[in-house]
Design an enzyme around this catalytic site. Structure first.
Site, short mmCIF file in Angstrom:
data_model
loop_
_atom_site.label_atom_id
_atom_site.label_comp_id
_atom_site.label_asym_id
_atom_site.label_seq_id
_atom_site.Cartn_x
_atom_site.Cartn_y
_atom_site.Cartn_z
N ARG B 24 0.82 -1.20 0.00
CA ARG B 24 0.00 0.00 0.00
C ARG B 24 0.86 1.27 0.00
NH1 ARG B 24 -3.81 1.63 5.11
NH2 ARG B 24 -4.24 3.73 4.38
N GLU B 35 5.13 -19.31 2.43
CA GLU B 35 4.29 -19.90 3.48
C GLU B 35 4.39 -21.43 3.39
OE1 GLU B 35 2.46 -19.32 6.15
OE2 GLU B 35 1.67 -21.37 6.15
N CYS B 45 -7.78 -18.55 14.87
CA CYS B 45 -8.67 -18.58 16.03
C CYS B 45 -10.02 -19.20 15.68
CB CYS B 45 -8.93 -17.18 16.57
SG CYS B 45 -7.43 -16.34 17.07
#
Lengths: 454, 454
Positions: B24, B35, B45
């Site tokens: 940004r 990853e 969560c």
């Protein structure tokens, strides 16, 4: 030596808190409470829920009965109106009211006085205002009158005038009772304590209840039939048929006694007290809805009917008149209510108030959720946050949303009271788990936008 | 001139927040995220709710897909494990994993590095820990493995080891899936982050789910059948039959790469960073669960796996590596969870932590309600509040109660972060209306008791 005599005028939460604290701290004090209505220590905020049928019996709204106070050695004189305070003689004049008749009257001496006369509904000076079927709601007694009227007279159409909390809550209560309800307000928005951007969502919620909402119309009069019963509400623009009318035009401090006694008055004729709740007279204290309060954000005197402040200031008066030295910092104008399933909350200054107080302010509005996006039952939440231009000091907030939205205002309450800036709010370690919040709480997103100057 | 190359190790919320902020703020940067698992930007969560069947599809847990990031010009290499960081050469070594096989490997150069390797479950070194049917849960991939096992193998009896948030949430998820669940903990209480007085109510809530709770027993080993499948959990005192075992023994910082690269480590071998999220190397930043954090109440370094802090520190790293200068003040250890209908929350220090940090502390515990006593549906709420003796400075709080109880912890969060004392908390203008609160919020009652020295 004769016992010191405390007289408390007003048996609402403030008066009874003062009496209870005084008793707790001084077993020797002779305590007498005069209360105009038959009820003391009741939860006036519960009245709309009692009317709505959510609270089964009015006795549930009564925290403690006169008998319970008597056991503590607090003499409660319910249905006793105090008609005058004599600060030189140090007496109050009272009369006992039964079915509108005076059955007893006299004078009562005091060494220490607490004035907790509360607030009373604003009743406009218009034709028909005293007709049968016209009500204002300020205390449990009046609430009971409305409930009785609904049960015995079976009104079909109600008009509620005034779009503050009481007006909205009464609208919902009467809708729940099965009435056709029209809510009328003078302003172009409901709830003047909200900015229009938030208020518009509340109007929608009222309409979703099934009530009609008429805005921008001024109450001009009430048409009465030959039997003296209200039949129509006349506004600047409409004629609204009504079998009953509830006036929710706000309340004002009930300070007539204090004024007549020569006590100094402040904002909206509320009783001026110092931070200890003492008037300018050594042994005369005041607490509750009748007193002037300090606004924590503006630093100026203000007035409002605030149940929690009434309890707190009553307690403080009771402590200080027995030798303590505690102060009350003031209020933020925090308020919360519910319209159907829509929760509404506000604290601090809205745009108009910020303007009036001379702040250069900026506002952002954030649409968020009450729970994680993927958690079942998550509801929408819109938060509007106001801060001072430049410093970023928080000024106020408003929230509207589904279940779990409104109580989030307390985060802003603490931040305002601690004088935090948006930069500090951005970093708060607020609680998060999917059933309770999205990872980024709305208040953090809003503070960030204000901090970035977006 | 060649473009500046940013490499991010780890595609969880912290890594992806860093990448998104950097993008940004700097359109020229070449950004590559490595990853290890097939998923990036997922809500870890949410895994227990996905397992419980409350969240229908795991894709709902994914905030943004690799494709969406690619559109922003962020190259995402999922299923790519980074195996080494070379700080002199300024490269990372990686390998691509497919079905456990390395299908590609190489080195990738960087000018700027963000380490966001997160945390990983603590796996005890005991017999049987690698058996079929034994799981730990740290990421969405592992969550998916458990869900698949439940669906395909129809386990009847599960043992969950560990009574922290993950253990409790997994217990409930498996109960909801219809399994017979036993929760085993080493301590005499569940949730070591709570004081025993509050934890006991949580234990009761777990039992009310229908789970068995075995406390004070140490995990010694797992018995495995001839097919390599777990069949029994052996503790210091029991043998618990199990068709599956979930290990919820906590997590630790995933700092092996950083350690091997020679970066300075702190508490529990978390990566030491300054308040800007920079390591001691100019162009090496770290964020998320792998870093050391500052504890706002103790003023000391701490470590914890905190989803919100992971998001915040990732964002801060992304901003600062592109020239901004924002800092992170730290954490309070705020946490919130739900056991059946019972809500649990905590923030700041519990009694043990206050003791360890050298505070002279006092605690009070208040039983209150979530709404006005007379409002239908009001639920109980117990608040425990800790403050420093003498100064009255707030140190921490714990809440257990029904719907609407837990989120009230945020009031204490702000008060802690602002450094308020119990005297200031006593006077907070918190929101009140019968559907939302009693007149006296529990936190005000508790602060008052602490202030009065009761």
């Amino acid at each position: 030596m004769a016992k010191r005599r405390l007289v408390v005028i007003g048996g609402d939460a403030a008066g009874m808190s003062a009496a209870a604290q005084a008793r707790r701290r001084d077993a020797e004090l002779e305590i007498t409470v005069f209360e105009r209505t038959p009820y003391v220590s009741y939860a006036s905020c519960g009245i709309p829920y009692y009317l709505a049928g959510l609270v089964e019996s009015k006795t549930e709204l009564i925290a403690r009965t006169p008998e319970e106070f008597e056991k503590q050695g607090i003499q409660v004189r319910a249905s006793h109106e105090v008609t005058a305070i004599d600060l030189e003689e140090m007496t109050v004049s009272y009369r006992r009211l039964q079915d509108g008749q005076t059955t007893d009257e006299g004078r009562w001496p005091f060494d220490v006085l607490v004035i907790a006369t509360g607030s009373r509904p604003v009743v406009p000076n218009i034709p028909g205002v005293n007709a049968t079927g016209v009500f204002s709601v300020g205390n449990l007694y009046e609430g009971e009158m409305i409930a009785r009227y609904v049960v015995s007279e079976h009104p079909r159409r109600a008009v509620v005038v005034g779009t503050g909390y009481v007006g909205l809550e009464m609208t919902e209560a009467l809708v729940r009772r099965g009435l056709e309800v029209t809510l009328v307000g003078r302003s172009q928005q409901v709830m003047s304590t909200l900015d229009p951007e938030i208020a518009v969502k509340v109007t929608e919620a009222v309409r979703n209840l099934g009530a009609r909402v008429v805005l921008g119309e001024h109450l001009q009069g009430l048409e009465v039939d030959s039997s003296g019963r209200v039949r129509e509400v006349v506004t600047s623009n409409s004629r609204l048929p009504a079998d009953m009318v509830v006036l929710g035009l706000g309340v004002r401090p009930n300070s007539d006694l204090a004024k007549a006694a020569g006590l100094r008055l402040g904002v909206r004729e509320s009783i001026a007290v110092d931070p200890y709740m003492r008037t300018e007279f050594e042994n005369v204290w005041a607490a509750g809805d009748c007193i002037q309060l300090h606004h924590i954000v503006t630093g100026r005197p203000t007035w409002g009917s605030v149940a929690t402040a009434a309890n707190k200031t009553g307690r403080i008066a009771g402590r200080n008149l027995t030798g303590d030295h505690v102060t009350f910092p003031g209020i933020l104008g925090t308020a919360v209510t519910k319209v159907g399933e829509v929760e509404v909350a506000r604290t601090g200054l809205n745009a108009r108030e910020a303007e009036e107080a001379g702040f250069r302010w900026r506002a952002v509005q954030v649409d968020s959720l009450t729970q994680s996006r993927y958690y079942p039952g998550t509801a929408s939440l819109t938060l509007r946050l106001l801060a001072e231009e430049g410093s970023g000091r928080l000024l106020g907030a408003q929230i509207v949303g589904g279940q779990g939205a409104a109580k989030r205002i307390d985060t802003v309450v603490v931040a305002l009271q601690a004088g935090l800036s948006v930069h500090e709010v951005e970093d708060l370690d607020l609680s998060y788990a999917p059933p309770f919040a999205p990872v980024w709480e709305a208040v953090i997103l809003a503070a960030r936008q204000l901090a970035e100057g977006a």
